[in-house]
Design an enzyme around this catalytic site. Structure first.
Site, PDB file in Angstrom:
ATOM      1  N   ARG A  64     -65.199 -69.372 -27.072  1.00  0.00           N
ATOM      2  CA  ARG A  64     -63.654 -68.169 -26.438  1.00  0.00           C
ATOM      3  C   ARG A  64     -62.933 -68.127 -27.718  1.00  0.00           C
ATOM      4  O   ARG A  64     -61.869 -67.204 -28.097  1.00  0.00           O
ATOM      5  CB  ARG A  64     -63.622 -69.231 -25.516  1.00  0.00           C
ATOM      6  CG  ARG A  64     -64.360 -68.914 -24.690  1.00  0.00           C
ATOM      7  CD  ARG A  64     -64.320 -68.057 -23.384  1.00  0.00           C
ATOM      8  NE  ARG A  64     -64.790 -67.628 -22.139  1.00  0.00           N
ATOM      9  CZ  ARG A  64     -66.316 -67.712 -21.948  1.00  0.00           C
ATOM     10  NH1 ARG A  64     -66.977 -67.684 -23.445  1.00  0.00           N
ATOM     11  NH2 ARG A  64     -66.874 -68.034 -21.107  1.00  0.00           N
TER      12      ARG A  64
ATOM     13  N   GLU B  88     -63.261 -65.157 -29.744  1.00  0.00           N
ATOM     14  CA  GLU B  88     -62.778 -63.919 -28.215  1.00  0.00           C
ATOM     15  C   GLU B  88     -61.061 -63.642 -28.940  1.00  0.00           C
ATOM     16  O   GLU B  88     -60.507 -62.755 -28.875  1.00  0.00           O
ATOM     17  CB  GLU B  88     -62.931 -64.141 -27.098  1.00  0.00           C
ATOM     18  CG  GLU B  88     -61.911 -62.950 -26.119  1.00  0.00           C
ATOM     19  CD  GLU B  88     -62.568 -63.457 -24.205  1.00  0.00           C
ATOM     20  OE1 GLU B  88     -63.824 -63.247 -24.448  1.00  0.00           O
ATOM     21  OE2 GLU B  88     -61.819 -63.507 -23.145  1.00  0.00           O
TER      22      GLU B  88
ATOM     23  N   SER C  80     -52.770 -71.179 -44.191  1.00  0.00           N
ATOM     24  CA  SER C  80     -53.823 -71.346 -45.188  1.00  0.00           C
ATOM     25  C   SER C  80     -54.810 -72.109 -44.587  1.00  0.00           C
ATOM     26  O   SER C  80     -54.643 -72.930 -43.023  1.00  0.00           O
ATOM     27  CB  SER C  80     -53.399 -72.726 -46.546  1.00  0.00           C
ATOM     28  OG  SER C  80     -54.571 -73.499 -46.066  1.00  0.00           O
TER      29      SER C  80
END
Lengths: 147, 147, 147, 147, 147, 147, 147, 147, 147, 147
Positions: free
Chosen positions: J88, J91, J114
């Site tokens: 997830r 994704e 960063s």
């Protein structure tokens, strides 16, 4: 415009006019191996070489300039080639790779066989059991240095 | 036990005893290229060849039998080799692949250069600007057939 | 222009005119397997074969010349095919690959079954439980040689 | 313990004892193709078949049970095989894949050739120009259905 | 012209005219699942089905012929899908793959669930805690055969 | 020790003792689908469930604790599965993926079918033309939200 | 035994004894860059260098011999490195690759910067806004040759 | 229009007019390394810099705006570069990657060398044995922080 | 026409007119994160939202309809992103992935953080040592269920 | 011995003793996010932190030293994670990657957030419709510099 477009124009003209790479090489004044690699977008021409190639394939002045630009090299569409002829060469690297490494190191020590200071000669070797492709590769040995 | 274990035993013995591939080849009675490929698990030995190799590296009878089994070939751990020496060969296929294809087809027509009915000879070519690795590849040309 | 463009023109004409590969093969005078591979850009035609194909699909003289140029072979868009029919063949190689290797080596020793000196015949085999696809593959055995 | 361990034990015993797949098949009572696939971890045995295999290779009762468990199939270590013999089969799928697809569809319509209701027969075909490997593949045609 | 061009024309017309797949299916006389797969370039139409689809989306006669040609199947641009909805299905195969394999083999023995003699039904299942997607997959079991 | 070791111990015991997943499920008190996934290292057990599984397969207290740890999920060794049964499911996602996406969006709008709030039921459906595998998937629809 | 085992022994000893690479380099008599690459299995030692390394890390005579064998080079587990420090270097090649190529060709013409006749120097460059890593790479320019 | 189109226009103009990167840099007022990266679509210009570049290469006002948009960076077509010059840099990362990591950590502790607060200087270093490419990389060290 | 064409038109207009995403979001009446994702082809608009976007970027009625079609999601050209900004996010997943998994499971048990019922807020956090990017991710926890 | 072995020992002890990461963090005196990453082999400890961790998990002095060595980072076994929770996050990068890039650049100009000067806070956010996972990411903005 880019180098690929010039390469495609060369190949299209070659098929349409039935030009032979060996003839191109003679007019360019280099080996057929280097000349073909130049025409296929892998090498860089001098202005004279570009002019000779341009005359044979009908290239414009700008297209001839592209032959003098160092190209992004690599002539295969996939990491593992699908074409049977080229695959056989990849297979040689795959099957004999470790052998080649062992024997060059045994003879020369740590280092590589240059693919830059390099030449190749492909020739037909007549053989009653079926002609053979004979290829001579010659590359300068470059030793790893300590520092 | 499998062929890989035999290959590793051979390599370990080679380092420990300081054996040279050229010497192994002389005792096996074949070229150093084929013999090294055999010892690295890429070729198949006759019982006599297996015995000769076994004597040099101290292999058991069962290990010698494994040298006579056709191996699953392929000597590289990745599709694109990471070792600089072997990579240079892959680079030659990559940069000159299309050139090789064009020139063999121009000379022979459609077909391939065999990687089976094939031999290789690696030699040092002395050169004042730095010695060169000279490699001769010889493969039978196999034409595609219509049917 | 390139071979791919010729292949696409052939396929477009085939759908528009409802041409059958078997009919093309008859006019070309070769098997339907080889002829289809030729039309799909995998094989190389003689001038006569190119003319016959050109007449059927309405190709220009230059397009017919492209049929006579040895193509960059490989007919699949991905290394593992996604099309179910072609995948089943890849699955056969995947599931039975080691078996095929063992049995050919048991019968012939170390070497390969040629994919160049090779022919294929695909035929319907009537069967009351559902017709079968019967495929005969024939490839010359090429033994690895020692040297 | 798992199926892979049983496969490795079978192969180790085969080399040590010099067993032939054709002999195993005769004792199992199936074709050499199916039997080899079974021994290489791709097929599932009945208790009787497992017993027959177990007797030949010296398997324990538990190892024989593993032969009766449906295995996770796939006999190749990489998506594109590196072994030359198996690669030639992958090359056939790659070069002829689109041809096979066209011809089966021309004859049968949309659907596939089954790789499950499938058999294979590998045989030597004597030929004065060099013996050939003759392979017959037979798979049920399965049509796509509308619903 | 090729099948992909037809698929794109269908989708463009669908968005422009606000057509529903369920309506297309009713006019084609097949399930919405099969009909959508047809329109997306995965299935093969009869002439009547092609005509019905052609009328809805304004396809020419030649475009309708392309609907009757068996397509190269595969509807995803990458091996691992990036779209979240489709990925969830890939995840199901990934997480439950071994489970599905175990349970089908426990019930049926060695073999597969056909993806050819196969149907799918997607429906909304009302649920007070949030409606559910209910999918029924039905595939013929095909046993591996010995031979 | 890790979860994989527990999974392997479970599978080894299952083969040795001939245990059925359906029986395990009954004793655990969950569906056979969820229970199998648990035993194959994809789900997380309560202490009671872990105890039940442990009793059946002879797991130690520490091994039972591992069943209660959320595992790193994913049950396939490669991105594209090689096993024919599991591949057929991947093929369904590949061929029907775009169709599934279109139809769920047509019915529900933008969102996904959950693979977490999800259940699966695999059953044999007798059929005179050959029994069928019937699978019901049920997943909560989760709509994308604007914010 | 193989080179990897020697590398692992060196690293284990380094952590256990708190050895610094800079100290090893001083005793070996080479730069810290080359010496570290040697200890990490990328370079080849002379017998004296191997002895010096062996003394520091407690290597046996056979292990010292392995340091004198040309290794299979490549120090990263994946083609695209996952470690953030090493990735930044890959990112430099990725973002600046075309720039580096253009500028070297503009200055030198077609050819490469050698990675064999090559040295590297890594040093701390104090800076009030935060110290900097200063790296000097020096490689011989090797021009492509025509032939 | 997008950034790639602007990059291609710049390169086409460069070849046609024979422009040097070093000259462009002088007019832009930055180093030749940064300026080339800007022109190749990897960096972001101020309006003044965009105007200067636009004047040299004949860019429209809209094309100059694109030079001021942060680009999607990455200048290589494949994860492992095929061009020999760029590959040598990848090889350096591959062979020396672990060495670089060890030495920076030995000197600075855990952290990275920035590829953002970073500069590069490429220069010719005359050498009687063949000129060398001398490259200075300077990146701020960024330590990992605990929190 | 397809969604990608609409996305490209939006981006081209954005650069040409100097439009800010934050302004678009205000007119659409949603967060800048969701609105940008919509304009970049990842989300689905209501007719009103599509109209608002269309007015800003000069989209036709048909283009506005495409904004209302659920797109095939995924905004990156490669599995591992090459752009340094996006790569840093991938690096976070790579370096902290196992940590995130452990901590969410420790707090919530087995399940996932939804990427669907999900929102994101990106803001500047002033800091004397250099401003920071502050990102708040909020996703509903979805527990795995037994069944 | 290597860091991976230490990580595995820590995880094994954690399961056996039922240790919570939050408790470890309290004793180490850092956040639970950083501490977990340390224990999972991604961060580097001071001697005091290593001692604290060592006491909790029963590590030897040498194992504690390994916690102080900068590790090769990367906590995922594949480029695209298979575990649903971690996927997830991947994704989110895939779907929102271009959005994140646009918005950070709109606010800050060219540069990155960063992943080194970075912190993460994972917390439960009670919600009557189902609790949410709330994650705050904070990274210093690092601007690209011209030079």
């Amino acid at each position: 415009m880019n180098r690929l477009a010039v390469t495609e124009k060369i190949i299209t003209a070659k098929v349409a006019k039935g030009i032979q790479w060996a003839d191109v090489a003679r007019k360019v004044g280099q080996s057929k191996e280097w000349t073909t690699a130049l025409c296929l977008g892998q090498m860089t021409a001098t202005p004279e070489q570009a002019k000779a190639v341009g005359k044979i394939f009908g290239l414009t002045a700008e297209e001839q300039k592209w032959l003098q630009v160092v190209p992004y090299k690599g002539s295969l569409p996939t990491a593992v080639p699908t074409d049977p002829l080229i695959y056989r060469w990849y297979e040689i690297v795959n099957v004999y790779g470790a052998t080649i490494k062992e024997l060059i190191h045994e003879e020369f020590g740590d280092g590589i066989m240059s693919a830059i200071d390099f030449s190749m000669d492909i020739a037909r070797q007549p053989d009653p059991k079926g002609d053979r492709v004979n290829v001579v590769l010659s590359g300068k040995f470059l030793p790893y240095k300590t520092y």
